[in-house]
Design a protein around this motif. Structure first.
Motif, mmCIF file in Angstrom:
data_model
loop_
_atom_site.group_PDB
_atom_site.id
_atom_site.type_symbol
_atom_site.label_atom_id
_atom_site.label_comp_id
_atom_site.label_asym_id
_atom_site.label_seq_id
_atom_site.Cartn_x
_atom_site.Cartn_y
_atom_site.Cartn_z
ATOM 1 N N LEU A 162 0.925 -1.269 -0.036
ATOM 2 C CA LEU A 162 -0.107 0.048 -0.089
ATOM 3 C C LEU A 162 0.869 1.328 0.010
ATOM 4 O O LEU A 162 1.856 1.430 0.706
ATOM 5 N N ASN A 163 0.617 1.992 -0.928
ATOM 6 C CA ASN A 163 1.255 3.445 -0.975
ATOM 7 C C ASN A 163 0.423 4.375 -0.543
ATOM 8 O O ASN A 163 -0.538 4.717 -1.112
ATOM 9 N N VAL A 164 0.919 5.267 0.645
ATOM 10 C CA VAL A 164 0.216 6.496 0.932
ATOM 11 C C VAL A 164 0.908 7.887 0.392
ATOM 12 O O VAL A 164 1.850 7.987 0.826
ATOM 13 N N LEU A 165 0.511 8.084 -0.877
ATOM 14 C CA LEU A 165 1.285 9.239 -1.571
ATOM 15 C C LEU A 165 0.601 10.468 -1.293
ATOM 16 O O LEU A 165 -0.700 10.725 -1.643
ATOM 17 N N THR A 166 1.197 11.552 -0.807
ATOM 18 C CA THR A 166 0.624 12.826 -0.514
ATOM 19 C C THR A 166 1.246 13.978 -1.342
ATOM 20 O O THR A 166 2.517 14.069 -1.162
ATOM 21 N N MET A 167 0.625 14.716 -1.874
ATOM 22 C CA MET A 167 1.214 15.873 -2.626
ATOM 23 C C MET A 167 1.474 17.025 -1.434
ATOM 24 O O MET A 167 0.702 17.333 -0.894
ATOM 25 N N LEU A 168 2.591 17.600 -1.753
ATOM 26 C CA LEU A 168 3.030 18.708 -0.992
ATOM 27 C C LEU A 168 2.898 20.041 -1.993
ATOM 28 O O LEU A 168 2.782 20.918 -1.452
ATOM 29 N N GLN A 219 -9.638 -2.252 -17.352
ATOM 30 C CA GLN A 219 -10.518 -1.180 -17.056
ATOM 31 C C GLN A 219 -9.591 0.217 -17.711
ATOM 32 O O GLN A 219 -8.493 -0.059 -17.996
ATOM 33 N N ASP A 220 -10.498 1.124 -17.764
ATOM 34 C CA ASP A 220 -10.020 2.505 -18.131
ATOM 35 C C ASP A 220 -8.873 2.808 -17.188
ATOM 36 O O ASP A 220 -8.895 2.490 -16.140
ATOM 37 N N ALA A 221 -7.798 3.483 -17.633
ATOM 38 C CA ALA A 221 -6.792 3.969 -16.965
ATOM 39 C C ALA A 221 -7.313 5.222 -16.158
ATOM 40 O O ALA A 221 -8.138 5.669 -16.391
ATOM 41 N N VAL A 222 -6.699 4.982 -14.710
ATOM 42 C CA VAL A 222 -7.121 6.032 -13.830
ATOM 43 C C VAL A 222 -6.328 7.083 -13.807
ATOM 44 O O VAL A 222 -4.955 7.012 -13.227
ATOM 45 N N HIS A 223 -6.638 8.372 -14.176
ATOM 46 C CA HIS A 223 -5.749 9.504 -14.216
ATOM 47 C C HIS A 223 -5.932 10.382 -12.746
ATOM 48 O O HIS A 223 -7.015 10.641 -12.394
ATOM 49 N N VAL A 224 -4.673 10.590 -12.145
ATOM 50 C CA VAL A 224 -4.841 11.189 -10.948
ATOM 51 C C VAL A 224 -3.942 12.721 -10.784
ATOM 52 O O VAL A 224 -3.020 12.374 -11.074
ATOM 53 N N GLN A 225 -4.783 13.821 -10.500
ATOM 54 C CA GLN A 225 -4.024 14.869 -10.327
ATOM 55 C C GLN A 225 -4.329 15.620 -8.979
ATOM 56 O O GLN A 225 -5.192 15.886 -8.802
ATOM 57 N N LEU A 226 -3.444 15.190 -8.068
ATOM 58 C CA LEU A 226 -3.634 15.491 -6.682
ATOM 59 C C LEU A 226 -3.457 17.180 -6.483
ATOM 60 O O LEU A 226 -2.446 17.495 -6.890
ATOM 61 N N GLU A 227 -4.221 17.592 -5.659
ATOM 62 C CA GLU A 227 -4.003 18.893 -5.117
ATOM 63 C C GLU A 227 -2.990 19.068 -3.824
ATOM 64 O O GLU A 227 -2.909 17.982 -3.358
ATOM 65 N N PRO A 228 -2.170 20.029 -3.447
ATOM 66 C CA PRO A 228 -1.312 20.211 -2.452
ATOM 67 C C PRO A 228 -2.108 19.774 -1.175
ATOM 68 O O PRO A 228 -3.416 20.282 -0.830
ATOM 69 N N GLY A 229 -1.760 18.774 -0.218
ATOM 70 C CA GLY A 229 -2.377 18.311 0.828
ATOM 71 C C GLY A 229 -3.208 16.994 0.749
ATOM 72 O O GLY A 229 -3.671 16.421 1.621
ATOM 73 N N GLU A 230 -3.476 16.823 -0.726
ATOM 74 C CA GLU A 230 -4.274 15.776 -0.826
ATOM 75 C C GLU A 230 -3.533 14.414 -0.875
ATOM 76 O O GLU A 230 -2.408 14.417 -1.184
ATOM 77 N N SER A 231 -4.199 13.153 -0.408
ATOM 78 C CA SER A 231 -3.232 11.933 -0.558
ATOM 79 C C SER A 231 -4.079 11.014 -1.592
ATOM 80 O O SER A 231 -5.457 10.937 -1.735
ATOM 81 N N LEU A 232 -3.301 10.046 -2.032
ATOM 82 C CA LEU A 232 -3.890 8.699 -2.900
ATOM 83 C C LEU A 232 -3.316 7.392 -2.196
ATOM 84 O O LEU A 232 -2.014 7.280 -1.962
ATOM 85 N N ILE A 233 -4.394 6.634 -1.731
ATOM 86 C CA ILE A 233 -3.702 5.430 -1.160
ATOM 87 C C ILE A 233 -4.331 4.284 -2.282
ATOM 88 O O ILE A 233 -5.195 4.200 -2.630
ATOM 89 N N VAL A 241 5.332 13.105 -0.758
ATOM 90 C CA VAL A 241 5.830 12.102 0.303
ATOM 91 C C VAL A 241 5.022 10.844 0.170
ATOM 92 O O VAL A 241 3.762 10.764 -0.030
ATOM 93 N N SER A 242 5.703 9.643 0.576
ATOM 94 C CA SER A 242 5.281 8.461 -0.120
ATOM 95 C C SER A 242 5.708 7.398 1.153
ATOM 96 O O SER A 242 6.886 7.516 1.599
ATOM 97 N N PHE A 243 4.541 6.964 1.733
ATOM 98 C CA PHE A 243 4.673 6.137 2.961
ATOM 99 C C PHE A 243 4.281 4.603 2.457
ATOM 100 O O PHE A 243 3.187 4.411 1.869
ATOM 101 N N GLY A 244 5.038 3.704 2.682
ATOM 102 C CA GLY A 244 4.758 2.211 2.363
ATOM 103 C C GLY A 244 4.429 1.474 3.523
ATOM 104 O O GLY A 244 4.906 1.328 4.534
ATOM 105 N N TYR A 245 3.356 0.596 3.123
ATOM 106 C CA TYR A 245 2.774 -0.523 4.146
ATOM 107 C C TYR A 245 2.544 -1.655 3.321
ATOM 108 O O TYR A 245 2.417 -1.885 2.260
ATOM 109 N N ARG A 246 2.713 -2.659 4.346
ATOM 110 C CA ARG A 246 2.566 -4.340 3.804
ATOM 111 C C ARG A 246 1.107 -4.715 4.403
ATOM 112 O O ARG A 246 1.084 -4.607 5.504
ATOM 113 N N THR A 247 0.315 -5.478 3.279
ATOM 114 C CA THR A 247 -0.787 -5.959 3.882
ATOM 115 C C THR A 247 -0.425 -7.526 4.381
ATOM 116 O O THR A 247 0.185 -8.108 3.840
#
Length: 241
Positions: free
Chosen positions: A167-173, A191-205, A227-233
């Motif tokens: 799991l990647n907790v990815l946060t835009m600074l 499936q269709d590709a998922v395009h992600v454009q984060l605003e500063p302060g938003e995260s994608l997990i 900033v990217s935090f890694g976790y293992r399920t």
């Protein structure tokens, strides 16, 4: 051989491998999917191309066993995360700027590790509780990296991550200027590709070890800091409860 049959065989093979062997198999499938997506390994037949890409993409999540939560796109959460306060984000932003001089180039972007604030927040109980409520128990991996894309042409080709970033907790600074070019793209199977454009302060997990993803290239004047935090399920094969 039908795609489903081959995917099932790869899944069974994965269950018989050691953790290191499974990482090697995942790396090969990741390279295959990435090459097909980027056009570097396109076979002559379009139908063969689609079948090969589908097989690689569908097989990657299956390498992690039946305990991996089912998903469609691989996205667990997107938005302003409740586990980061405004003060947390401000401190991460300052630390990211301070660590830019220490960042080393890794392929086509820059990475700085070992920052104390990022490491402490990555181990916070609030993040662990948030993830556990959505995907089941997770293990922190002590991986907290600042990522920088601040020169023209930086980015990442299609790939999947190692198990330490299940799991990647990815946060835009920071992402400027206002008119942005580079973006994160996820390629979930069939499936269709998922395009992600984060605003500063938003995260994608998201399930970074199972879904092929990329960052498209930056252009002149574009700056990105994350900033990217890694976790293992715990459901992953080879993980320890």
């Amino acid at each position: 051989m039908e795609t489903t049959t081959l995917v099932d065989r790869l899944a069974r093979l994965s269950s018989e491998l050691t953790a290191a062997e499974r990482e090697n198999l995942k790396f090969l499938l990741s390279m295959a999917a990435g090459g097909l997506l980027s056009g570097h390994a396109r076979p002559d037949s379009e139908s063969l191309h689609r079948a090969a890409l589908t097989t690689a993409q569908r097989a990657l999540p299956r390498l992690h066993g039946e305990l991996r939560p089912a998903f469609d796109t691989g996205v667990v959460f997107r938005g302003r995360a409740p586990f980061f306060s405004t003060a947390d984000l401000a401190v991460l932003d300052r630390e990211s700027l301070a660590y830019r001089a220490r960042a080393a180039r890794f392929h086509d972007h820059y990475v700085a590790s070992g920052a104390p604030v990022a490491r402490e927040l990555a181990l916070s109980q609030s993040i662990s509780d948030f993830l556990t409520a959505r995907v089941g128990p997770v293990l922190p991996t002590y991986k907290a990296n600042y990522l920088y894309y601040d020169q023209p042409g930086l980015g990442i080709d299609p790939h999947v991550d190692k198990d330490e970033f299940s799991l990647n907790v990815l946060t835009m600074l920071e992402h400027r200027p206002a008119r942005r070019h580079s973006r994160l793209i996820l390629h979930p199977p069939e499936q269709d590709a998922v395009h992600v454009q984060l605003e500063p302060g938003e995260s994608l997990i998201f399930f970074a070890d199972s879904v092929t993803h990329e960052r498209t290239r930056t252009v002149e004047g574009e700056t990105i800091r994350l900033v990217s935090f890694g976790y293992r399920t715990i459901g992953s094969i080879g993980s320890t409860p």
